[in-house]
Design an enzyme around this catalytic site. Structure first.
Site, PDB file in Angstrom:
ATOM      1  N   CYS A 113      38.859  35.499  35.138  1.00 21.70           N
ATOM      2  CA  CYS A 113      38.815  36.926  35.066  1.00 21.70           C
ATOM      3  C   CYS A 113      40.165  37.332  34.445  1.00 21.70           C
ATOM      4  O   CYS A 113      40.449  37.208  33.353  1.00 21.70           O
ATOM      5  CB  CYS A 113      38.665  37.592  36.043  1.00 21.70           C
ATOM      6  SG  CYS A 113      39.399  36.936  37.722  1.00 21.70           S
ATOM      7  N   SER A 114      41.095  37.709  35.303  1.00 15.43           N
ATOM      8  CA  SER A 114      42.379  38.619  34.645  1.00 15.43           C
ATOM      9  C   SER A 114      43.408  38.339  35.775  1.00 15.43           C
ATOM     10  O   SER A 114      44.218  39.235  35.677  1.00 15.43           O
ATOM     11  CB  SER A 114      42.154  39.893  34.349  1.00 15.43           C
ATOM     12  OG  SER A 114      41.558  40.755  35.488  1.00 15.43           O
ATOM     13  N   CYS A 115      43.527  37.370  36.510  1.00 16.29           N
ATOM     14  CA  CYS A 115      44.609  37.292  37.602  1.00 16.29           C
ATOM     15  C   CYS A 115      45.857  37.261  36.823  1.00 16.29           C
ATOM     16  O   CYS A 115      46.022  36.471  35.854  1.00 16.29           O
ATOM     17  CB  CYS A 115      44.418  36.023  38.306  1.00 16.29           C
ATOM     18  SG  CYS A 115      42.911  36.146  39.242  1.00 16.29           S
TER      19      CYS A 115
HETATM   20 FE    FE Z   1      41.512  35.672  38.023  1.00 14.11          FE
END
Ligand code: FE
Length: 205
Positions: A113-115
């Site tokens: 995702c976008s951590c």
């Molecule tokens: Fe993530």
């Protein structure tokens, strides 16, 4: 690396192509139910977008360039070192610093995702969250780097670090040549956001 996304921050990865609309709908619903205060949300977003941005990370990098003992401590236990500088909070609970050298270039991604290390770098750029970046940087990191106008010598190895809900990475870019006399503030100006993700290099003065 294991990629454990047990928290619920990551539902956006499942969103249809118009996530902004869905987020607005969610915000409206939560506000109507009295679960969130839109003014408080605005403060949080403003803090990460404008006040924090990548400036905190740049200060950490500049200090690491100037102080070998600081850098050693940072590489050993980044979470504690940056917390002592006041940089801690959501999405930055467990930090790991990785150092670029002539032999090794580090790049950070979150494949699921976008951590991203919010307390050090602010809000992630759009491309960091894109399917294209997340998929390609693992398969063909040098091509992705070329897209960012970064061309490394063949002998420099590239290592890709996959962020997780638990661990966030900060790249310490190489200190540019010609910066010997510069102080921390001047060095900070050379440290770009992308250089701390690994998709860029620090600027030269
Ligand atoms: Fe993530």
């Amino acid at each position: 690396m294991p990629h454990d996304h047990s928290d619920h921050d990551h539902a956006h990865s499942l969103l249809p192509p118009d996530p902004a609309l869905r987020i607005k709908a969610l915000e409206t619903l939560l506000t109507q139910k009295g679960l969130i205060d839109p003014a408080a949300l605005d403060v949080i977003i403003d803090t990460y977008e404008n006040k924090i941005g990548p400036r905190n990370g740049a200060q950490v990098v500049a200090r690491a360039w100037l102080d070998p003992e600081f850098k050693a401590a940072l590489l050993n236990d980044a979470t504690s070192v940056v917390a002592e500088m006041g940089f801690y909070g959501r999405q930055g609970e467990h930090m790991v610093a990785v150092e670029n050298t002539d032999d090794l270039h580090n790049i950070v991604v979150c494949t699921l995702c976008s951590c991203y290390p919010w307390p050090l770098l602010g809000i992630p750029p759009g491309w960091y969250k894109s399917d294209a970046y997340r998929a390609r940087v693992v398969r063909e990191p040098r091509k992705v780097l070329a897209d960012f106008d970064v061309v490394l010598p063949d002998e420099t190895a590239v290592r890709v670090w996959d962020s997780t809900a638990e661990v966030r990475y900060l790249v310490i870019p190489q200190r540019p040549a010609g910066t010997d006399g510069l102080d921390e503030a001047a060095l900070m100006d050379l440290v770009t956001r992308d250089s701390m993700i690994g998709t860029g290099l620090a600027n030269t003065p």
